[in-house]
Design an enzyme around this catalytic site. Structure first.
Site, PDB file in Angstrom:
ATOM      1  CD  GLN B 259      -2.907   0.870   0.043  1.00 43.89           C
ATOM      2  OE1 GLN B 259      -3.261  -0.244  -0.332  1.00 43.89           O
ATOM      3  NE2 GLN B 259      -3.275   1.964  -0.577  1.00 43.89           N
ATOM      4  CG  HIS B 262      -0.693   2.675  -4.342  1.00 47.32           C
ATOM      5  ND1 HIS B 262      -0.861   2.530  -5.685  1.00 47.32           N
ATOM      6  CD2 HIS B 262      -1.275   1.582  -3.779  1.00 47.32           C
ATOM      7  CE1 HIS B 262      -1.514   1.412  -5.942  1.00 47.32           C
ATOM      8  NE2 HIS B 262      -1.770   0.802  -4.801  1.00 47.32           N
ATOM      9  CD  GLU B 327      -8.718   2.523  -1.335  1.00 44.33           C
ATOM     10  OE1 GLU B 327      -7.738   2.993  -0.700  1.00 44.33           O
ATOM     11  OE2 GLU B 327      -8.794   2.542  -2.570  1.00 44.33           O
ATOM     12  CG  HIS B 328      -7.480  -1.597  -0.010  1.00 47.31           C
ATOM     13  ND1 HIS B 328      -6.857  -0.401  -0.315  1.00 47.31           N
ATOM     14  CD2 HIS B 328      -7.906  -2.111  -1.187  1.00 47.31           C
ATOM     15  CE1 HIS B 328      -6.903  -0.206  -1.635  1.00 47.31           C
ATOM     16  NE2 HIS B 328      -7.537  -1.224  -2.188  1.00 47.31           N
ATOM     17  CG  ASP B 361      -4.454  -3.438  -5.576  1.00 43.97           C
ATOM     18  OD1 ASP B 361      -5.519  -2.966  -5.156  1.00 43.97           O
ATOM     19  OD2 ASP B 361      -3.349  -3.296  -5.001  1.00 43.97           O
ATOM     20  CG  HIS B 420     -50.241  17.988  -8.499  1.00 42.48           C
ATOM     21  ND1 HIS B 420     -49.805  19.249  -8.812  1.00 42.48           N
ATOM     22  CD2 HIS B 420     -49.139  17.202  -8.547  1.00 42.48           C
ATOM     23  CE1 HIS B 420     -48.491  19.226  -9.049  1.00 42.48           C
ATOM     24  NE2 HIS B 420     -48.071  17.984  -8.887  1.00 42.48           N
TER      25      HIS B 420
END
Lengths: 433, 433
Positions: B259, B262, B327-328, B361, B420
């Protein structure tokens, strides 16, 4: 007078562009004003919310007066007649039944490579429903926003509704109770949206904010998107009626007017293949307009953004309809199901002569929060999907990792992400050791 | 050195807040710069796109050079080895298989009041996929964005990928071909997003734009949201690993580093109930860092936004995990399925010791575009849902209208929307005449 147009007219494109581009341009200063309000609420919490409520809603409250108490709701509900409550209950039941059909289930399954994959579907924890206040406070908005959240399983539904000058709409509070809203705060505007998004000592922070509002509310939602989720960006409302000459011109005129009475920016358009129907509906619109309580609004909308268009044939009418991607589409034709496969974009489709749009506004069941201004090309009606979130799940066995690991390492190599490859290769080495 | 923290430490909240709030503050001027670029592309079309491409990507093109020709794609694909193509094909097949499971079907059904209700699910007509260019062009991004669109039935998938200085990434073009992308334009930045949203003489206007990008791309997407749909607002990537002392510290360290490589803003956190595991992983992270090609990036991310936290027990670890909504999430524990019901929020969940995040991934199948920065509370992984839109359908019979009409008129009355009510009452009168 509602104008009669023809596609072949030289000025058709220009005239229709004016209808399509009728959405209010953002008035100068709104974005900056909203940014200031958001900052104030973020920094000063309830104190800022109370200040703005005093300023904009003429309501002098302290933080402990922001929430509407159960006794107040009881008192309001007691003022609603049994018949009105029954009508709201019928609407609530039908809306709940429709939205239950939208439920997506969690699934898990093992594939041929021995890898368990899945998708978990879970409700949001807490959502905020914005309900406009004052005279235009609509109980149907409460039902259409809160019921899908409740059906989705949202644990806590928080409603904000401004009460300018202290005015309470009992039907709105009754609808909130029917719909399962847990807490109600008498606040509105960008300050209410900010309170829901950031949380204050009194107002709980929510995960998502839905519901209609004025330009300040819409701008606050857009600015806060990402910190919380929001529903769609909505513009002024609209109807497009496709007609083949069948049906009753009085009914078609009434449907156009039911849209036009919403506000001056509403658009009401009929496309018919029958020139006689066009003139009959034109006359009926003029006649019925005179009988309407909201005549001034409806007349302005009809004259500015209304039109009756005479089409050469149904394919031409449907081409137009797909280009417009309207919010409400009535297929007021003898055989609506024959036409349906050719309709590519529309928020909601009303089939045949016995389905006036107003039915969908209140109690047919589908949501009345719909994409406007051509956004039906990519947005969907508010639905259960708005109140759940998904998580994906991957569970790999040792055997599965041996099978897929080498290719994973290869792709990581292509992307120059060496550490990605090593996290897999290390395990492969240990499994093969 | 990756720091070891304890929940009980006095400075824990402050230290962790720094990790949670690591997303880049919007640099001054970005919003205004993007607004200018959008306006220029809206007004001057291809000419503006070419100007910005010359300025930002050092590529001197005319409008007819913007599109990547089939022959160029052929030539690029020919440079990809058979083994690499096979790995990308495996990934494409598995991603397609997973996303096919997300298909929602159109339904129609008649209810007890004789009213036909339904929901139509249809693919978007045309979508745009943004793929970052240069060295960080990832073929996996192409697959993860384009394949769900193709599986959803989107007729036209348009890809934009900047090629700074003319540099072409053959794997990106090969992935585009595998994924079923129809057209590719060598443009990037806010100008590419604008071209897709407004359309130019050369670049077709799309209904939705998805895919990752830098701050200019993200800001352009947010500003254009509403004119087109966009995917989520993504922040820097992150992983949270929950561990019970089982497993291999080398593997856990490798997962944290995968991770961290990145970018400098990536966050990698391990929460373990085992103090010995904490120190072992700390040592392993230090050791493995020295071997990484992207060592400088990974080291910065690990030191600034990495942490190993020693928890008293698994419930405490899971409480933390739900607060973070990562996220993960790796459940690197002996019995991951026993823990799963307690996980409330996470983008993707990786179960057990044989499921390194890198698998997800690339080729496990679920999407790698996931909600970051706590937004897993309300956002979902990119999915088939992103590439379809829904329309609701209502078809009322005369009998149904007689049954529901009076209550519709009543609710219209409560809301003061007389027209209406009249659109329904007129029909009721005629049916009863």
């Amino acid at each position: 007078m509602i104008p009669i147009l023809r596609f072949s007219a030289e000025d058709f494109a220009a005239r229709f562009a004016r209808i399509e581009q009728r959405a209010e341009a953002m008035p100068a200063g709104v974005e900056a004003t909203v940014r200031d309000i958001l900052r104030a609420v973020r920094e000063r919490g309830d104190a800022a919310v109370c200040d703005y409520t005093r300023q904009f809603d003429r309501l002098d409250l302290t933080a402990d007066g922001l929430e509407v108490r159960a006794a107040e709701i009881d008192a309001a509900v007691a003022r609603v007649t049994a018949e009105d409550l029954a009508a709201l209950q019928l609407a609530a039941d039908r809306i709940a039944a429709y939205h239950r059909r939208q439920k997506q289930e969690t699934w898990l399954s093992t594939d041929e490579d021995d890898i368990l994959l899945g998708q978990l579907v879970r409700p949001l924890d807490r959502v905020g429903i914005y309900v406009p206040g004052g005279k235009a406070a609509y109980p149907s908005s409460v039902l259409m926003n809160a019921i899908p959240a409740r059906v989705a399983g949202v644990k806590e539904i928080i409603m904000v509704v401004p009460m300018p000058g202290g005015e309470v709409n009992p039907h709105v509070l009754a609808a909130a109770r029917l719909a399962g809203v847990q807490r109600i705060f008498r606040i509105g505007g960008a300050q209410a949206v900010a309170a829901l998004a950031y949380g204050t000592a009194t107002v709980p922070k929510v995960d998502k904010i839905t519901g209609p509002g004025n330009i300040y509310v819409a701008t606050a939602k857009k600015q806060l998107f990402g910190l919380v989720d929001i529903d769609m960006i909505a513009g002024p409302s609209e109807i497009l009626i496709v007609n083949d000459g069948s049906g009753n011109p009085r009914h078609l005129a009434a449907d156009l007017l039911s849209q036009a009475e919403h506000d001056e920016l509403a658009s009401a358009v009929l496309v018919t293949t029958c020139a006689a129907m066009a003139t009959q509906v034109q006359a009926e619109v003029a006649r019925q307009l005179n009988e309407l309580p909201r005549q001034a609004i409806a007349r302005s909308a009809i004259e500015q953004f209304g039109a009756i268009i005479v089409a050469a044939d149904l394919p031409q009418a449907l081409d137009f309809c797909n280009r417009i991607a309207t919010e409400h589409l009535e297929l007021a034709v003898a055989e609506p199901f024959a036409l349906l496969p050719q309709v590519r974009h529309a928020g909601a489709i009303f089939m045949g002569h016995h389905t006036p749009e107003a039915l969908g506004d209140y109690l047919a069941g589908p949501n009345h929060t719909l994409p406007t201004g051509g956004t039906a090309r990519f947005f969907s009606p508010l639905s259960l999907d708005d109140f759940v979130k998904k998580s994906s799940l991957i569970c790999c066995s040792a055997a599965g990792l041996k099978r897929l690991g080498p290719q994973t390492v290869r792709i990581a190599g292509l992307e120059g992400l060496d550490a990605h490859g090593r996290s897999v290769q290390l395990r492969l080495d240990d499994l093969n050791a």
